[in-house]
Scaffold this motif. Sequence first.
Motif, PDB file in Angstrom:
ATOM      1  N   ASP A 102      21.408  43.799 -47.477  1.00 53.05           N
ATOM      2  CA  ASP A 102      20.310  42.819 -47.627  1.00 53.05           C
ATOM      3  C   ASP A 102      20.560  41.894 -48.817  1.00 53.05           C
ATOM      4  N   ARG A 103      21.171  42.438 -49.848  1.00 53.16           N
ATOM      5  CA  ARG A 103      21.520  41.583 -51.002  1.00 53.16           C
ATOM      6  C   ARG A 103      22.496  40.489 -50.585  1.00 53.16           C
ATOM      7  N   ALA A 104      23.504  40.868 -49.779  1.00 52.20           N
ATOM      8  CA  ALA A 104      24.507  39.897 -49.337  1.00 52.20           C
ATOM      9  C   ALA A 104      23.850  38.808 -48.480  1.00 52.20           C
ATOM     10  N   ILE A 105      22.890  39.204 -47.653  1.00 52.71           N
ATOM     11  CA  ILE A 105      22.178  38.227 -46.809  1.00 52.71           C
ATOM     12  C   ILE A 105      21.375  37.274 -47.705  1.00 52.71           C
ATOM     13  N   GLY A 106      20.692  37.842 -48.684  1.00 53.29           N
ATOM     14  CA  GLY A 106      19.911  37.020 -49.621  1.00 53.29           C
ATOM     15  C   GLY A 106      20.797  36.043 -50.387  1.00 53.29           C
ATOM     16  N   ALA A 107      21.995  36.495 -50.747  1.00 51.84           N
ATOM     17  CA  ALA A 107      22.912  35.625 -51.499  1.00 51.84           C
ATOM     18  C   ALA A 107      23.335  34.434 -50.649  1.00 51.84           C
ATOM     19  N   GLU A 108      23.465  34.649 -49.336  1.00 52.75           N
ATOM     20  CA  GLU A 108      23.823  33.543 -48.435  1.00 52.75           C
ATOM     21  C   GLU A 108      22.691  32.512 -48.386  1.00 52.75           C
ATOM     22  N   ASP A 109      21.449  32.992 -48.283  1.00 54.43           N
ATOM     23  CA  ASP A 109      20.301  32.063 -48.270  1.00 54.43           C
ATOM     24  C   ASP A 109      20.208  31.312 -49.602  1.00 54.43           C
ATOM     25  N   LYS A 110      20.388  32.065 -50.691  1.00 57.38           N
ATOM     26  CA  LYS A 110      20.285  31.453 -52.022  1.00 57.38           C
ATOM     27  C   LYS A 110      21.306  30.327 -52.186  1.00 57.38           C
ATOM     28  N   ALA A 111      22.558  30.604 -51.791  1.00 58.44           N
ATOM     29  CA  ALA A 111      23.626  29.612 -51.943  1.00 58.44           C
ATOM     30  C   ALA A 111      23.291  28.339 -51.165  1.00 58.44           C
ATOM     31  N   MET A 112      22.694  28.489 -49.976  1.00 57.97           N
ATOM     32  CA  MET A 112      22.325  27.326 -49.167  1.00 57.97           C
ATOM     33  C   MET A 112      21.160  26.573 -49.822  1.00 57.97           C
ATOM     34  N   LEU A 113      20.103  27.317 -50.147  1.00 57.08           N
ATOM     35  CA  LEU A 113      18.873  26.663 -50.620  1.00 57.08           C
ATOM     36  C   LEU A 113      19.066  25.984 -51.970  1.00 57.08           C
ATOM     37  N   GLU A 114      19.942  26.524 -52.798  1.00 57.59           N
ATOM     38  CA  GLU A 114      20.144  25.912 -54.114  1.00 57.59           C
ATOM     39  C   GLU A 114      20.856  24.564 -54.011  1.00 57.59           C
ATOM     40  N   LYS A 115      21.317  24.238 -52.801  1.00 59.48           N
ATOM     41  CA  LYS A 115      21.929  22.919 -52.590  1.00 59.48           C
ATOM     42  C   LYS A 115      20.936  21.909 -52.021  1.00 59.48           C
ATOM     43  N   VAL A 116      19.737  22.369 -51.660  1.00 59.45           N
ATOM     44  CA  VAL A 116      18.743  21.468 -51.068  1.00 59.45           C
ATOM     45  C   VAL A 116      17.758  21.060 -52.174  1.00 59.45           C
ATOM     46  N   PRO A 117      17.703  19.771 -52.495  1.00 60.33           N
ATOM     47  CA  PRO A 117      16.890  19.389 -53.668  1.00 60.33           C
ATOM     48  C   PRO A 117      15.380  19.375 -53.393  1.00 60.33           C
ATOM     49  N   GLY A 118      14.611  19.593 -54.440  1.00 63.99           N
ATOM     50  CA  GLY A 118      13.171  19.335 -54.427  1.00 63.99           C
ATOM     51  C   GLY A 118      12.346  20.309 -53.602  1.00 63.99           C
ATOM     52  N   VAL A 119      11.080  19.906 -53.444  1.00 59.17           N
ATOM     53  CA  VAL A 119      10.087  20.700 -52.713  1.00 59.17           C
ATOM     54  C   VAL A 119      10.115  20.273 -51.245  1.00 59.17           C
ATOM     55  N   LEU A 120       9.958  21.228 -50.340  1.00 60.67           N
ATOM     56  CA  LEU A 120       9.827  20.880 -48.926  1.00 60.67           C
ATOM     57  C   LEU A 120       8.521  20.107 -48.745  1.00 60.67           C
ATOM     58  N   PRO A 121       8.571  18.889 -48.179  1.00 60.86           N
ATOM     59  CA  PRO A 121       7.328  18.109 -48.067  1.00 60.86           C
ATOM     60  C   PRO A 121       6.290  18.849 -47.223  1.00 60.86           C
ATOM     61  N   LEU A 122       5.063  18.893 -47.711  1.00 57.72           N
ATOM     62  CA  LEU A 122       4.009  19.540 -46.924  1.00 57.72           C
ATOM     63  C   LEU A 122       3.573  18.643 -45.764  1.00 57.72           C
ATOM     64  N   ASP A 123       3.835  17.345 -45.877  1.00 61.40           N
ATOM     65  CA  ASP A 123       3.584  16.408 -44.785  1.00 61.40           C
ATOM     66  C   ASP A 123       4.686  16.621 -43.733  1.00 61.40           C
ATOM     67  N   GLN A 124       4.290  17.174 -42.605  1.00 59.86           N
ATOM     68  CA  GLN A 124       5.297  17.560 -41.613  1.00 59.86           C
ATOM     69  C   GLN A 124       5.971  16.350 -40.978  1.00 59.86           C
ATOM     70  N   THR A 125       5.349  15.158 -41.080  1.00 58.81           N
ATOM     71  CA  THR A 125       5.977  13.985 -40.469  1.00 58.81           C
ATOM     72  C   THR A 125       7.185  13.526 -41.299  1.00 58.81           C
ATOM     73  N   ALA A 126       7.334  14.087 -42.496  1.00 54.74           N
ATOM     74  CA  ALA A 126       8.462  13.695 -43.352  1.00 54.74           C
ATOM     75  C   ALA A 126       9.770  14.369 -42.937  1.00 54.74           C
ATOM     76  N   THR A 127       9.683  15.394 -42.082  1.00 57.60           N
ATOM     77  CA  THR A 127      10.890  16.073 -41.610  1.00 57.60           C
ATOM     78  C   THR A 127      10.796  16.233 -40.091  1.00 57.60           C
ATOM     79  N   ALA A 128      11.937  16.398 -39.440  1.00 55.87           N
ATOM     80  CA  ALA A 128      11.950  16.606 -37.984  1.00 55.87           C
ATOM     81  C   ALA A 128      11.977  18.097 -37.687  1.00 55.87           C
ATOM     82  N   SER A 129      11.238  18.509 -36.660  1.00 51.63           N
ATOM     83  CA  SER A 129      11.229  19.923 -36.296  1.00 51.63           C
ATOM     84  C   SER A 129      11.346  20.071 -34.783  1.00 51.63           C
ATOM     85  N   VAL A 130      11.854  21.235 -34.339  1.00 49.82           N
ATOM     86  CA  VAL A 130      11.952  21.542 -32.908  1.00 49.82           C
ATOM     87  C   VAL A 130      11.228  22.870 -32.655  1.00 49.82           C
TER      88      VAL A 130
END
Length: 326
Positions: A279-307
Motif C-alpha cells: 500500500d505504501r508503494a501504491i501511495g508513492a505512485e499517487d504522490k509522485a503524480m499529484l505533486e506534478k499537478v499544480p494548485g487546487v482542483l477547481p470546485l467549479d466542475q465546468t473548469a475541467t472535463a469529466s466522463v
Amino acid sequence: MLVEAPALRRYWYVVAESDEITAGPHAVRVLGEAVVVWRGPDGALVAAPDRCPHREAPLSLGTVDDGCLSCCYHGWTFGAEGRCVRVPSALEGVPVPPKSHLPTYHVVERYGLVWLCLDEPVAGIPEMTADRDPTYRRINSGVDVWTTSATRMTDNFMDISHFPYVHVGTFGIPENQLVPKISMEELDADFYGYRYEAEVGNENGAASSGIAAKVITRQMTTGFNLPFTVRSTIHYETGLDHLILLCTTPIDDVTSYFTFVIWRNDDFSVPAEEVISFDRAIGAEDKAMLEKVPGVLPLDQTATASVQADKPSVEWRRQLAALING
Ligand code: FES
Ligand SMILES: [Fe+2]
C-alpha cells in the motif's frame, strides 16, 4: 484560499499518530493554522494555537513537564485544557490575567491517530466497525506530507481510471483501461461511493493478498466521507477483507498530511510492515503524480472535463462545493 472556508473548520482532521505525541510539544498545521499539541497532566491531549498569549512565541518550542507546557520565552506555563497555571515573573498571590489562558481546540485519539477540529464539529469521525472486531488487526502507516492539494488527493482516491497508468508498478494492468458504468450509493451511514470488481496485477502484492496468482480479481468498494476522507475496501475470494482508510488533511491549499490505516481479518502471520509495504508503494505512485499537478482542483466542475468514469469524484466534488459554499 480554499483552507479559509469556515465550513471546513467544523470537520475532524488527522494531524499526527498518537505515538508521536510523547514527552514534548508537537507542532502541526491544519487549514493554514499553526497548532501545538501535547499530553496534559492526565495524559489527555491538549491542542491550542501555537502562539503564546504573552508575546506570541511558538509554544511548540517550549517544554512539557508533568503535562504542563512551559513557553521558552518567559516561562508562562499551561496545564489541562490550556489553563495558564504559572507566570514566573508574577508575585505570589497575584492572579494571572484572564487572557493568559489558551483557547483550545477539540482533539481526540481514534484508530491510533490524533484528530483535530478547529471549530464546533458538525460531524463525527468516520466509523470503522472493524476497529472493534477482534478478528481484524489494525496497521498504521505513519503521517506523511504531500506537496499537493487535499482536493487533488481525494479526487484521486475516488478514481480508478488512473490505475493502468499511475499504478503499473504495483497492481495496475496497462490493458485494463475501460471503467464499467458506475452507480453511486450509500455504502453505509458514513461513506458514499460505489462497488466494483477489479482485475489487478498481484506479482508484487502476494504478501498483502495472500494469493500467489499473477492476476487476481478483487471485489471492492470506494467511498468518501466529507470533506477529505476516503475508504477503500477489498474483498478477496479467500474471504480476506483488507480495508483502507485514507486520511487527508489540508495543511494549506497546496500541502497536505496523508496517512492511511489498514484493517485486515487475516491470520496475523505476515508482519505488518510486509503487508503495508504494498500500500505504501501504491501511495508513492499517487504522490509522485499529484505533486506534478499544480494548485487546487477547481470546485467549479465546468473548469475541467469529466466522463462517466469520473462519476465518483464528480459527486464528491459536488458535495464538497455544497459544503463550502453553504
Ligand atoms: S511569549 Fe511566552 S511566556 Fe512570554
Ligand atoms: Fe491511485
